[in-house]
Design a protein around this motif. Structure first.
Motif, PDB file in Angstrom:
ATOM      1  N   PHE A  48       0.853  -1.186   0.000  1.00 12.32           N
ATOM      2  CA  PHE A  48       0.000   0.000   0.000  1.00 12.32           C
ATOM      3  C   PHE A  48       0.893   1.242   0.000  1.00 12.32           C
ATOM      4  N   ALA A  49       0.269   2.391  -0.246  1.00 11.50           N
ATOM      5  CA  ALA A  49       1.003   3.661  -0.217  1.00 11.50           C
ATOM      6  C   ALA A  49       1.257   4.067   1.227  1.00 11.50           C
ATOM      7  N   LYS A  50       2.477   4.470   1.505  1.00 13.61           N
ATOM      8  CA  LYS A  50       2.884   4.733   2.885  1.00 13.61           C
ATOM      9  C   LYS A  50       2.009   5.760   3.581  1.00 13.61           C
ATOM     10  N   PRO A  93       4.806  -0.992   2.621  1.00  9.23           N
ATOM     11  CA  PRO A  93       4.280   0.349   2.299  1.00  9.23           C
ATOM     12  C   PRO A  93       5.080   1.030   1.192  1.00  9.23           C
ATOM     13  N   SER A  94       5.164   0.382   0.029  1.00  5.76           N
ATOM     14  CA  SER A  94       6.049   0.895  -1.014  1.00  5.76           C
ATOM     15  C   SER A  94       5.319   1.356  -2.271  1.00  5.76           C
ATOM     16  N   PRO A 111      -4.485  -0.467  -2.358  1.00  7.09           N
ATOM     17  CA  PRO A 111      -3.766  -1.593  -1.748  1.00  7.09           C
ATOM     18  C   PRO A 111      -3.897  -2.865  -2.588  1.00  7.09           C
ATOM     19  N   THR A 112      -2.857  -3.694  -2.510  1.00  5.75           N
ATOM     20  CA  THR A 112      -2.853  -4.972  -3.221  1.00  5.75           C
ATOM     21  C   THR A 112      -2.392  -6.070  -2.262  1.00  5.75           C
ATOM     22  N   ALA A 157       0.494   1.918  15.647  1.00 10.37           N
ATOM     23  CA  ALA A 157       1.469   1.865  14.567  1.00 10.37           C
ATOM     24  C   ALA A 157       1.161   2.841  13.445  1.00 10.37           C
ATOM     25  N   TYR A 158      -0.133   3.045  13.145  1.00  8.22           N
ATOM     26  CA  TYR A 158      -0.463   3.791  11.926  1.00  8.22           C
ATOM     27  C   TYR A 158      -1.192   5.117  12.156  1.00  8.22           C
TER      28      TYR A 158
END
Length: 716
Positions: free
Chosen positions: A7-9, A31-32, A39-40, A168-169
């Motif tokens: 997914f995008a950071k 997260p790259s 998301p994949t 964490a997020y």
């Protein structure tokens, strides 16, 4: 199953990460992805799944959580609708209207779909939590109480999982925390572990913990058992371990299938999910074999000392005359016990520990005793039964229990527990202590509660005066309130005597925003008010059952020129006074008729243009019509009249002489539709739970008064 989530950071998919953790799906986080990319999920098979909702649906289908995607196609469709709706919560100006909608929707629901957690709850929860401080501000404002209740219940249920994700997020300042401290925050003496998260249980490892909730089927579960059960549930979930429900059925004289069935019912009511149900009686053959082995090894002996003499010798540290019998003599008497002979019935098996130990529990405790009563599961197969002290450590070790949670009242017997395990040659089971939950004016001994049942001082184990789970629920307590109350106490070892008022205050905050309002007047204490300019013909208006909660529905209110008031209200009215009739308007009292100093009738006229703000008296009323329903309003008090009994005090000497009071009343006709268990508020009285709904006009509706945390009882 393992998978990689890319997914995008700057936009972590909290719903996917949270759902995967709850569902038991192992994720590697990557997260790259480029900014704005969806998301994949890359599966180990080489396949991939693209998009938040598609991934959530996949997780729901492979989850280890039952019914995570609903129980059938219809519920699955409802889940899909919520998954589509969840992202709306994040969109700017829509957030607060979305919260308002959710608050109304959750007023009479515990979960978004059906009666258990689904991925819809996780998705919506995650999106709300993801708004960070914006949600926290709304939550603290108490503006959306139903939404907050739902949000907090999920936060508490999956505290360790969700806290980890949010920390964490989103940030470490506890977005998902309940206003009441979570059990994790309350656990006594948390230990630091520099290589990992905090460890609450000694030697505990995630995925390896096994705990057990072991009630004896000699009564229904009470509030003290509820604490033990919920703590076991908490630790099993915190460490992703196992929870065994084990019935400690070693005393056939006290136990029955009725108690087994109702304990399981209470466990379900409390929302305690377990892996397996076992019985100590499953291990009777192995326990007998172990007892015989200990006799052969000289670690136990058979004693025929009379019970009272044995008790005195243990207190005085005096060895029994049988302590040095030969192994052959002991085995011979053991066989007499097993066969239930007259000689065997005089004996018991005792462990040969240490009669001089300052800890009296180590002074040769009893391991086995005779009992010819039939057992509720195995009938009359056995004449000997193990004691709890002997069976518990054996079965704990045999079933793979890693941590045995026990209330601190057993503290002096911990050394005995470990010594018996050692003599048996079994692995160590760690004991974790917590304080017993003691309540004021309350008996929690099942032996004493049974006395009330047998002597017909109460109806049965579900009596609203009882501290049993079924008793307090029947009185009107919501399980959410009980769980919140118990988790606030945490796993502290500090002994405490808790007030019921605190529990009922929590309960009021849950029921008040959603329970319907109705009107009643006392049958023998009512006065007729005739409105000279009132409607010549009765007319009906449809009014809300709760002015601030649409989900409570509507009620039909009849307006007539003759209405009933409470005598207590009539007695404080003076001639010429203007009063407000609730849901109608003002009226001016023109005449007060009395007979022998008793008010018999009031005469007045409507003054609907009058200001309701200017009147001191706001009066409930009922129309004088034939459709009014008969009510029996029941109030309860404590069974004993002393806050805390000392050890040398007999509870029978402290019985409360009056613990139930019934009052006849008349209620509005809409109360014919009340369902058993429904909670309402009678305007200007209190909250009630419907115990017996409307059956026929000659039989009153029975309403149990629910304490609100402020009322003073006769006992106090």
């Amino acid at each position: 199953m393992e998978a990689k989530l890319a997914f995008a950071k700057e936009s972590p998919p909290l719903s996917i990460i949270s759902a995967a953790k709850i569902a038991g799906v192992s994720l590697t986080i990557d997260p790259s992805l480029a900014s704005g990319a969806a998301p994949t999920l890359h599966l180990s098979s080489g396949d991939f799944i693209h998009g938040i909702n598609t991934i959530l649906r996949y997780i729901a289908r492979v989850a280890s959580v039952s019914n995570f995607y609903g129980q059938d196609a219809i519920q699955a469709s409802h889940v899909d609708q919520w998954l589509e709706y969840a992202p709306v919560i994040l969109s700017g100006s829509v957030f607060e209207p979305a919260c308002s909608f959710l608050d109304g929707y959750l007023a009479s629901r515990t979960f978004l779909v059906s009666y258990s957690l689904t991925i819809a709850d996780v998705a919506v929860w995650s999106n709300i939590a993801g708004t960070g401080q914006r949600w926290e501000s709304l939550r603290r404002s108490k503006k959306y109480q139903n939404l907050v209740r739902w949000f907090n219940s999920i936060s508490l249920e999956y505290a360790s999982t969700l806290d980890e994700v949010i920390s964490a997020y989103v940030g470490k300042r506890g977005i998902g925390k309940s206003p009441a401290p979570s059990l994790k925050e309350k656990v006594h003496d948390l230990k630091e572990n520099t290589s990992g998260p905090e460890v609450d249980l000694p030697g505990a490892k995630v995925g390896e913990v096994c705990v057990r909730f072991a009630p004896e089927p000699s009564g229904y579960l009470h509030i003290g058992h509820a604490k033990a059960g919920l703590l076991n549930k908490y630790f099993a979930e915190r460490y992703k371990g196992r929870l065994i429900v084990r019935f400690d059925d070693t005393n056939p004289s006290k136990e029955s299938n009725e108690f087994v069935e109702n304990v399981l019912k209470d466990i379900e009511t409390l929302g305690i999910k377990y892996d397996v149900v076992t019985y100590t009686s499953d291990y009777f053959p192995k326990l007998m074999e172990m007892a015989e082995n200990l006799i052969k090894e000289g670690k136990a002996y058979v004693d025929d000392t009379p019970k009272e003499q044995m008790r005195k010798e243990r207190m005085d540290g005096v060895e029994s005359k049988c302590r040095n019998n030969t192994v052959q003599e002991n085995l011979a008497l053991w066989r007499e016990m097993v066969n239930g002979t007259e000689r065997g019935m005089q004996c018991c098996v005792r462990g040969k520990l240490d009669m001089q130990d300052p800890n009296k529990s180590l002074r040769d405790p009893v391991y086995y005793r005779c009992n010819t009563d039939p057992h509720h599961r195995v009938g009359s197969k056995y004449k000997v039964y193990p004691t709890y002290d002997f069976a518990c450590p054996f079965v704990d070790a045999f079933e793979g229990v890693t941590h045995a949670l026990r209330s601190s009242e057993y503290h002096d017997r911990n050394a005995q527990y470990y010594r018996i395990l050692q003599d048996m040659g079994l692995r160590r089971v760690e004991i974790y202590e917590f304080s017993r939950l003691n309540m004021v004016y309350t008996l929690l001994s099942k032996r004493k509660l049974l006395w009330f049942v047998q002597n017909k001082k109460v109806d049965d184990w579900t009596d609203p005066r009882f501290p049993t789970v079924q008793g307090i629920v029947r009185r009107g307590l919501k399980i959410e309130a009980l769980i919140q109350f118990i988790l606030e106490q945490g796993a502290s070892k500090n002994l405490n005597l808790m007030e019921w008022d605190k529990l009922w205050t929590i309960n009021k905050k849950i029921i008040d925003p959603v329970c319907a309002r109705h009107t009643a007047v006392l049958t023998d204490q009512r006065v007729l008010l005739t409105l000279t300019n009132g409607p010549k013909e009765p007319f009906i208006k449809i009014l809300p059952r709760h002015k601030k909660y649409e989900g409570a529905g509507k009620k039909a209110t009849t307006f007539t020129n003759r209405i009933w008031l409470e005598y207590a209200d009539a007695s404080v009215i003076s001639t010429g006074q203007e009063v407000t009739l609730m849901d109608w308007g003002n009226a001016i009292i023109k005449e007060i008729k009395t007979e022998n100093g008793i008010i018999t009738q009031l005469i007045g006229e409507l003054h609907l243009e009058g200001s309701v703000k200017s009147t001191k008296l706001k009066l409930t009323w009922l129309p004088d019509i034939e459709d009014l329903v008969s009510l029996s309003l029941v109030e309860f008090d404590y069974l004993i009249n002393k806050k805390k009994l000392e050890e040398d005090e007999d509870f029978i000497d402290n019985l409360n002489p009056c613990t139930r009071r019934e009052t006849s009343a008349l209620g509005d006709p809409n109360m014919r539709n009340l369902k058993q268990g429904e909670i309402i508020q009678l305007e200007r009285k209190t909250y009630y739970r419907c115990d017996v709904p409307f059956i026929r006009p000659s039989k009153p509706i029975v309403l149990f008064a629910i304490p609100d945390g402020r009322q003073q009882s006769a006992a106090s």
